[in-house]
Design a protein around this motif. Structure first.
Motif, PDB file in Angstrom:
ATOM      1  N   CYS A 197       9.637 -38.141 -29.236  1.00 28.12           N
ATOM      2  CA  CYS A 197       8.877 -37.128 -28.501  1.00 28.12           C
ATOM      3  C   CYS A 197       9.805 -36.548 -27.441  1.00 28.12           C
ATOM      4  CB  CYS A 197       7.655 -37.775 -27.852  1.00 28.12           C
ATOM      5  SG  CYS A 197       6.689 -36.623 -26.847  1.00 28.12           S
ATOM      6  N   LEU A 198       9.796 -35.233 -27.294  1.00 25.78           N
ATOM      7  CA  LEU A 198      10.696 -34.608 -26.319  1.00 25.78           C
ATOM      8  C   LEU A 198      10.367 -35.023 -24.883  1.00 25.78           C
ATOM      9  CD1 LEU A 198      11.070 -31.057 -27.894  1.00 25.78           C
ATOM     10  CD2 LEU A 198      12.738 -32.923 -27.890  1.00 25.78           C
ATOM     11  N   GLN A 225       3.301 -29.985 -22.841  1.00 26.38           N
ATOM     12  CA  GLN A 225       4.621 -30.547 -22.515  1.00 26.38           C
ATOM     13  C   GLN A 225       5.468 -29.599 -21.666  1.00 26.38           C
ATOM     14  OE1 GLN A 225       5.439 -31.697 -26.826  1.00 26.38           O
ATOM     15  NE2 GLN A 225       6.600 -33.247 -25.710  1.00 26.38           N
ATOM     16  N   HIS A 282       0.618 -35.859 -33.909  1.00 20.57           N
ATOM     17  CA  HIS A 282       1.311 -36.136 -32.635  1.00 20.57           C
ATOM     18  C   HIS A 282       1.100 -34.976 -31.651  1.00 20.57           C
ATOM     19  CE1 HIS A 282       5.021 -37.678 -30.388  1.00 20.57           C
ATOM     20  NE2 HIS A 282       4.789 -36.498 -29.841  1.00 20.57           N
ATOM     21  N   GLU A 283       1.329 -33.749 -32.140  1.00 21.68           N
ATOM     22  CA  GLU A 283       1.202 -32.587 -31.242  1.00 21.68           C
ATOM     23  C   GLU A 283      -0.252 -32.338 -30.862  1.00 21.68           C
ATOM     24  OE1 GLU A 283       3.851 -31.709 -29.949  1.00 21.68           O
ATOM     25  OE2 GLU A 283       5.173 -32.599 -31.442  1.00 21.68           O
ATOM     26  N   HIS A 337      -1.213 -34.408 -27.992  1.00 26.07           N
ATOM     27  CA  HIS A 337      -0.731 -33.887 -26.703  1.00 26.07           C
ATOM     28  C   HIS A 337      -1.768 -32.970 -26.050  1.00 26.07           C
ATOM     29  CE1 HIS A 337       3.364 -35.194 -25.978  1.00 26.07           C
ATOM     30  NE2 HIS A 337       3.758 -34.870 -27.200  1.00 26.07           N
TER      31      HIS A 337
HETATM   32 NI    NI Z   1       5.515 -35.403 -28.231  1.00 29.63          NI
END
Ligand code: NI
Length: 169
Positions: A93-94, A51, A135-136, A139
């Motif tokens: 999510c950022l 990210q 979730h991470e 990514h």
């Molecule tokens: Ni995220």
């Protein structure tokens, strides 16, 4: 420490698959500190290296409430060893500012990783922590929360974020 730029959907770099970290060097430790600062500043409960445009298998999580002491968890080269049960959580999510959607995940996970000192550890998690880990970890394989949603929802979210991007200076 430095705050890093968080990539926003649909930035193609969010789709890249991260590579294993060869050794936990001082440079890697600095990156981890910067990722933690970036996550706390956002604020968010998790941030993956992909990210911030770094193709390495690292993520940070802190699910402590605002009135609790911070509890930073660092995962380097994480491996999900077990997934059990199902739960549905309203996830954010950022990389998707302003978006929250219900996503189905395993209720319980067991994960193995290296910590910020390069020491191996195993952790069992459930509830929000299990959601954040899944979730991470996604990514790091270029998988995003929208991939768990219907094509229509994905389209609407894409449109909403495109509008936000063109509205911001
Ligand atoms: Ni995220």
């Amino acid at each position: 420490m430095a705050r890093l730029e968080i990539l926003r959907y649909p930035d193609p770099r969010l789709r890249e698959v991260a590579e294993p970290v060869a050794a936990v060097t001082p440079e890697i430790q600095r990156l981890v500190e910067d990722m933690a600062e970036t996550m706390y500043d956002a604020p968010g409960v998790g941030l993956a290296a992909t990210q911030v445009g770094v193709k390495l298998r690292i993520f940070v999580i802190d699910i402590a409430d605002e009135d609790e002491p911070s509890n930073l968890l660092v995962f380097i080269n994480p491996e999900l060893l077990e997934r059990e049960g199902t739960q549905i959580w309203n996830e954010g999510c950022l990389s998707f500012p302003g978006v929250a959607e219900e996503v189905k995940r395993a209720e319980h996970v067991r994960v193995r990783a290296l910590d910020a000192q390069g020491q191996p550890f195993e952790l069992e998690a459930e509830g929000l922590l299990a959601v954040a880990i899944q979730h991470e970890n996604d990514h790091l394989d270029g998988v995003l929360m929208v991939d768990k949603l219907s094509a229509l929802k994905r389209k609407l979210i894409g449109r909403k974020l495109a509008k936000q991007a063109s509205a911001s200076p």
